[in-house]
Design a protein around this motif. Sequence first.
Motif, mmCIF file in Angstrom:
data_model
loop_
_atom_site.group_PDB
_atom_site.id
_atom_site.type_symbol
_atom_site.label_atom_id
_atom_site.label_comp_id
_atom_site.label_asym_id
_atom_site.label_seq_id
_atom_site.Cartn_x
_atom_site.Cartn_y
_atom_site.Cartn_z
ATOM 1 N N THR A 35 0.779 -1.085 -0.097
ATOM 2 C CA THR A 35 0.105 0.224 -0.134
ATOM 3 C C THR A 35 0.848 1.295 0.059
ATOM 4 O OG1 THR A 35 -0.130 0.074 2.394
ATOM 5 C CG2 THR A 35 -2.013 -1.126 1.141
ATOM 6 N N HIS A 36 0.434 2.359 -0.586
ATOM 7 C CA HIS A 36 1.097 3.478 -0.934
ATOM 8 C C HIS A 36 0.142 4.719 -0.273
ATOM 9 C CE1 HIS A 36 4.020 1.382 -3.272
ATOM 10 N NE2 HIS A 36 3.122 0.770 -3.709
ATOM 11 N N ASP A 37 0.694 5.328 0.485
ATOM 12 C CA ASP A 37 0.102 6.620 1.144
ATOM 13 C C ASP A 37 0.268 7.817 -0.075
ATOM 14 O OD1 ASP A 37 -0.970 8.874 2.282
ATOM 15 O OD2 ASP A 37 0.045 8.226 4.188
ATOM 16 N N LEU A 38 -0.724 8.252 -0.637
ATOM 17 C CA LEU A 38 -0.529 9.170 -1.395
ATOM 18 C C LEU A 38 -0.152 10.510 -0.927
ATOM 19 C CD1 LEU A 38 -1.482 9.557 -4.506
ATOM 20 C CD2 LEU A 38 -3.584 10.309 -3.978
ATOM 21 N N HIS A 39 -0.330 10.601 0.347
ATOM 22 C CA HIS A 39 0.366 11.981 0.945
ATOM 23 C C HIS A 39 1.901 12.001 0.683
ATOM 24 C CE1 HIS A 39 -3.581 11.736 3.283
ATOM 25 N NE2 HIS A 39 -3.596 12.922 3.044
ATOM 26 N N ALA A 40 2.552 10.949 0.506
ATOM 27 C CA ALA A 40 3.897 10.819 0.210
ATOM 28 C C ALA A 40 3.983 11.765 -1.055
ATOM 29 C CB ALA A 40 4.410 9.610 0.464
ATOM 30 N N TYR A 41 3.266 11.769 -1.769
ATOM 31 C CA TYR A 41 3.384 12.500 -3.172
ATOM 32 C C TYR A 41 2.727 13.663 -3.126
ATOM 33 C CZ TYR A 41 5.274 8.001 -4.469
ATOM 34 O OH TYR A 41 6.374 6.790 -4.442
ATOM 35 N N GLY A 42 2.225 14.028 -1.939
ATOM 36 C CA GLY A 42 1.455 15.343 -2.057
ATOM 37 C C GLY A 42 2.057 16.521 -2.480
ATOM 38 N N ILE A 43 1.629 17.750 -2.983
ATOM 39 C CA ILE A 43 2.240 18.967 -3.359
ATOM 40 C C ILE A 43 2.487 19.839 -2.266
ATOM 41 C CG2 ILE A 43 1.546 18.570 -5.726
ATOM 42 C CD1 ILE A 43 -0.425 21.073 -5.227
ATOM 43 N N ASN A 44 3.266 20.542 -2.342
ATOM 44 C CA ASN A 44 3.593 21.847 -1.571
ATOM 45 C C ASN A 44 3.985 21.304 -0.011
ATOM 46 O OD1 ASN A 44 1.156 21.832 -0.008
ATOM 47 N ND2 ASN A 44 0.252 22.834 -1.770
ATOM 48 N N ARG A 45 4.086 22.254 0.864
ATOM 49 C CA ARG A 45 4.638 21.818 2.158
ATOM 50 C C ARG A 45 3.487 21.427 3.165
ATOM 51 N NH1 ARG A 45 4.092 26.743 5.815
ATOM 52 N NH2 ARG A 45 3.345 28.267 4.573
ATOM 53 N N TYR A 46 2.526 21.251 2.468
ATOM 54 C CA TYR A 46 1.301 20.774 3.227
ATOM 55 C C TYR A 46 1.049 19.121 2.700
ATOM 56 C CZ TYR A 46 0.508 25.335 4.420
ATOM 57 O OH TYR A 46 0.715 26.710 4.963
ATOM 58 N N ASN A 47 1.792 18.698 1.761
ATOM 59 C CA ASN A 47 1.687 17.448 1.094
ATOM 60 C C ASN A 47 0.110 17.454 0.832
ATOM 61 O OD1 ASN A 47 4.285 16.669 1.610
ATOM 62 N ND2 ASN A 47 3.889 15.896 3.742
#
Length: 224
Positions: A35-47
């Motif tokens: 499983t992959h947490d999409l937040h790890a690919y989030g944009i800007n400093r707020y992910n």
Amino acid sequence: MRIDIISAVPQLMDSFFQHSIMKRANDRGLLEVVTHDLHAYGINRYNQIDDYQFGGGAGMVMMIEPIDNCIADLKKQRNYDEVIYMSPDGELLNQKICNQLSLVENIIILCGHYKGVDERVREHLITREISIGDYVLSGGELGAAVLVDALGRLLPGVLNNESSALFDSFQDDLIAPPVYTRPAEYKGFKVPEILLSGNFPKIEEWRNQKSLERTKEKRPNLLK
Ligand code: SAH
């Protein structure tokens, strides 16, 4: 077989994949679910992974960029046969689709959340869309777990009695016959005599007969 699941809340699925048949499939090296947490690919400093929809309206939409980057990252590591988006308006999941998908090597499953994903994800990044039923869930995670379970148990060696998945409902478009175990009588409720007879050809015949009766009664549409 390897299945990569992309999700905003992968924790929802963790326990599921760590127990019972899914765990066995993993321990035996037959099915690897990551499983992959999409937040790890989030944009800007707020992910950040979602934003308001263009044109206004309630509900957040998952952005294309984090999803694109996550899929691209995975594709760098191996080839994928399908990139599936769990979606209430996708093809309705059935045993035939499961049989078919259980034969491939690598799959990505994308779980939506909130209002779903930016339509461009569906247009450009996805090869297939699957629904687990005509109702709306709050996220694709349960759908992904359903799909992975249904696929995983079909892989040779996952179930202890290898052939047993072949006799389940919907294989051959028939519903499985009833099953019984000990005791042979409970509070006066009896097991059909034939099953205790030891006459295996007759038992086989009885099971086929029951299968057919059940299908006629419960799912006549399968017989067409
Ligand atoms: N607004 C969308 C629903 C979004 S529900 C619509 O009306 O069609 C949020 C997410 O849950 C979806 O992106 C999808 O990944 C998942 N989901 C909801 N219902 C589902 C179903 N029946 N089968 C598979 N996935 C589903």
